[in-house]
Design an enzyme around this catalytic site. Structure first.
Site, PDB file in Angstrom:
ATOM      1  CG  HIS A  33     -31.380  -9.835 -66.151  1.00 16.73           C
ATOM      2  ND1 HIS A  33     -32.557 -10.492 -65.895  1.00 16.73           N
ATOM      3  CD2 HIS A  33     -30.484 -10.300 -65.246  1.00 16.73           C
ATOM      4  CE1 HIS A  33     -32.393 -11.311 -64.847  1.00 16.73           C
ATOM      5  NE2 HIS A  33     -31.144 -11.213 -64.444  1.00 16.73           N
ATOM      6  CB  SER A  65     -24.473 -44.222 -71.201  1.00 15.00           C
ATOM      7  OG  SER A  65     -23.329 -44.175 -72.035  1.00 15.00           O
ATOM      8  N   GLY A 123     -24.966 -27.266 -62.903  1.00 12.77           N
ATOM      9  CA  GLY A 123     -25.829 -26.386 -62.116  1.00 12.77           C
ATOM     10  C   GLY A 123     -25.090 -25.265 -61.402  1.00 12.77           C
ATOM     11  CB  ALA A 124     -21.615 -24.368 -61.003  1.00 19.53           C
ATOM     12  N   GLY A 125     -23.991 -22.505 -62.946  1.00 20.46           N
ATOM     13  CA  GLY A 125     -24.080 -21.274 -63.726  1.00 20.46           C
ATOM     14  C   GLY A 125     -23.050 -21.193 -64.840  1.00 20.46           C
ATOM     15  CG  LEU A 126     -19.403 -22.334 -64.517  1.00 19.79           C
ATOM     16  CD1 LEU A 126     -18.184 -23.142 -64.082  1.00 19.79           C
ATOM     17  CD2 LEU A 126     -18.986 -20.896 -64.831  1.00 19.79           C
ATOM     18  CB  SER A 128     -23.263 -28.415 -67.273  1.00 18.71           C
ATOM     19  OG  SER A 128     -24.557 -28.492 -66.705  1.00 18.71           O
ATOM     20  CG  ASP A 173     -26.150 -20.159 -71.690  1.00 16.96           C
ATOM     21  OD1 ASP A 173     -25.727 -18.992 -71.602  1.00 16.96           O
ATOM     22  OD2 ASP A 173     -26.908 -20.681 -70.854  1.00 16.96           O
ATOM     23  CE1 TYR A 225     -33.957 -14.621 -66.755  1.00 24.07           C
ATOM     24  CE2 TYR A 225     -36.097 -15.629 -67.204  1.00 24.07           C
ATOM     25  CZ  TYR A 225     -34.860 -15.190 -67.646  1.00 24.07           C
ATOM     26  OH  TYR A 225     -34.553 -15.310 -68.974  1.00 24.07           O
TER      27      TYR A 225
END
Ligand code: ADP
Ligand code: MG
Length: 383
Positions: A33, A65, A123-126, A128, A173, A225
Site C-alpha cells: 500500500h 488464443s 487470480g492467486a495474487g501472483l 498473471s 507488477d 482498498y
C-alpha cells in the site's frame, strides 16, 4: 512451456510460430500500500511464467488464443480501442492498443497470430495479468521492431490494465515482470519510477521463500482498498503534503496531534513501510538476506494493527511460520485475504509446510496452498 506454446500455436493456427516470448508472475517481498502513496516497493519475479507464441500474418488482423480460454478472439488493427475488446483478450489486445498510445506506428504493421500458455496461477495474487501483458508487450515490441525500452513496456502494460481492462493498478507488477533478474528483486520508486535490481542472495545463502495462499477472498476487499486509499489521501491533505511519501518517521509526532486515531494509524503504516523497504535494501547490501527477517515481521504487524488489512488466516500463517523457525514472515498483497510469505532456511520448507497445514486444519480453516517460489529472470525471448 516454450514447447507447449509452440504446440498450441500449431494446433490453433496450423503453422509454425516465428518466435516465443515469456514473462513471469511476481511476489512482493516488502512495500505494501505504498505504491499509490508515491512510495517504495520491492517485488521479485517468480519461476512461473506466461509464454506467447507469435506468427506473422499477411493482413492487418490480430488473433489471440489461450490454453486458458475456449475460443480465439480477433480484431482488425484499425478497430483497436479500449471499448472494442473484452474479457481475457482485453489484456493482450489492450497491450497492442497501448503500444500505439505510446507512439508505435500501428498503421504500418501487419497483423499477428498469438497463442498464450501459462504456469502462473490465475487470480492467486501472483499477477498473471502482468505476466500476460509483459510477454505480449515484449513479443510485439520485438516482432514489430518498435524499440521501446523495458520501463516503457511496463507503462504500456499498466495503461492496458487501467484503460482497457479497467483495473486501477500501479506499475509494480509490470516492472517486476519486465525488469527482474535471477535471484534478485526490483527496488522501485513509485514517484520517479526509478528501478534498481538488487541481488537477494537467497540461493547462495540456502534460503527459501514460501508462499502460503490462504484462498480467502473477502467480498469487501475492493471497498476496503478504496477506504484505505481515501484515508491516505485525507492524511496527506491534513498534513499539507502531496503524498505520504514526503513524510518520515520524524513527522509522526505532529501527525498524531493533527489526525484522528484511525487516520494516524493508516499514515503510520505507510510512513514506516516506506522506511522498511529502504531498510530491507540496505540490510541486503550490508548483511545479506538472513538479516531481513525482523523487517518482514514488522511489516506484518503494521498491516495487521495499523492498516487493519489482515485476516485471521493470514495471521495464523505468519505466526505458524515464525513459531517453526522462519527468519521472517508477512502477509503480501492488498490484504483482506490472499497470500502470506515466509523466508526460511531450505531445510525448514517441509516442516513449515506441514505445520501450517496442520494449524489451518486445527482451526477449521480452508486448506491453504503452500509452495516455494524462486526469484527468477524477467521477460525474455525463449525461441
Ligand atoms: P492476478 O493478476 O492476481 O492473477 P487478475 O484478476 O489481475 O489476477 O488477472 C487475471 C486475469 O488475467 C484472468 O481472469 C484473465 O482474464 C487474464 N489472464 C491471465 N493469464 C491469462 C492467460 N494465460 N490466458 C488468458 N488470460 C489470462
Ligand atoms: Mg493482476
Amino acid at each position: 512451456m516454450t514447447d507447449e506454446a509452440m504446440q498450441g500455436f500449431r494446433e490453433w493456427y496450423g503453422r509454425q510460430p516465428t518466435g516465443v516470448w515469456s514473462a513471469p508472475g511476481r511476489v512482493n517481498l516488502i512495500g505494501e500500500h505504498t505504491d499509490y502513496n508515491d512510495g517504495y516497493v520491492f517485488p521479485f519475479a517468480i519461476e512461473q511464467r506466461t509464454a506467447v507464441a507469435l506468427g506473422d500474418r499477411d493482413d492487418r488482423v490480430i488473433r489471440v488464443s489461450s490454453s486458458f480460454a475456449a475460443d480465439p478472439v480477433q480484431i482488425h488493427l484499425d478497430e483497436l480501442a479500449p471499448d472494442a475488446v473484452e474479457g481475457w483478450s482485453a489484456y493482450p489486445l489492450g497491450v497492442a492498443w497501448a503500444l500505439g498510445e505510446f507512439g508505435a506506428d500501428l498503421e504500418h504493421v501487419r497483423g499477428v497470430d498469438l497463442h498464450v500458455t501459462s504456469t502462473v496461477p490465475i487470480g492467486a495474487g501472483l499477477s498473471s495479468s502482468a505476466a500476460i501483458e509483459s510477454a505480449v508487450a515484449l513479443a510485439l515490441d520485438e516482432h514489430w521492431g518498435l524499440g521501446f525500452d523495458r520501463p516503457t513496456l511496463a507503462k504500456v502494460g499498466r495503461l492496458a490494465e487501467n484503460r482497457v481492462v479497467g483495473a486501477p493498478t500501479g506499475i509494480m507488477d509490470q516492472s517486476a515482470s519486465l525488469l527482474s533478474e535471477a535471484d534478485a528483486g526490483v527496488f522501485l520508486d513509485c514517484r520517479s519510477l526509478d528501478a534498481e535490481v538488487i541481488p537477494l542472495g537467497f540461493t547462495a545463502d540456502g534460503l527459501s521463500l514460501l508462499v502460503i495462499d490462504t484462498r480467502v477472498e473477502h467480498a469487501h476487499a475492493t471497498g476496503g482498498y478504496a477506504a484505505r486509499r481515501a484515508s491516505c489521501e485525507a492524511g496527506a491533505h491534513a498534513l499539507g503534503v502531496e503524498s505520504l511519501r514526503e513524510l518520515g518517521s520524524h513527522d509522526l509526532e505532529r501527525a498524531a496531534e493533527v489526525l484522528d486515531d484511525e487516520t494516524f494509524r493508516r499514515v503510520r503504516h505507510v510512513v514506516t513501510e516506506n522506511q522498511r523497504v529502504l531498510d530491507t535494501v540496505r540490510t541486503l547490501r550490508e548483511q545479506g538476506p538472513g538479516a531481513i527477517g525482523p523487517l518482514l515481521d514488522a511489516s506484518h504487524v503494521s498491516m495487521r494493527d495499523d492498516f487493519e488489512i489482515s485476516v485471521p488466516e493470514l495471521d495464523l500463517a505468519v505466526a505458524t511460520a515464525q513459531a517453526h523457525g522462519a527468519i521472517g514472515a508477512r502477509m503480501t498483497g492488498g490484504g483482506f485475504g490472499g497470500s502470506a510469505i515466509a523466508l526460511m532456511v531450505d531445510a525448514l520448507v517441509p516442516v513449515v509446510t506441514r505445520e501450517v497445514l496442520a494449524a489451518f486444519a486445527e482451526r477449521g480453516f480452508r486448506e491453504p496452498i503452500v509452495f516455494p517460489v524462486r526469484p527468477s529472470q524477467g521477460a525474455r525471448r525463449d525461441a
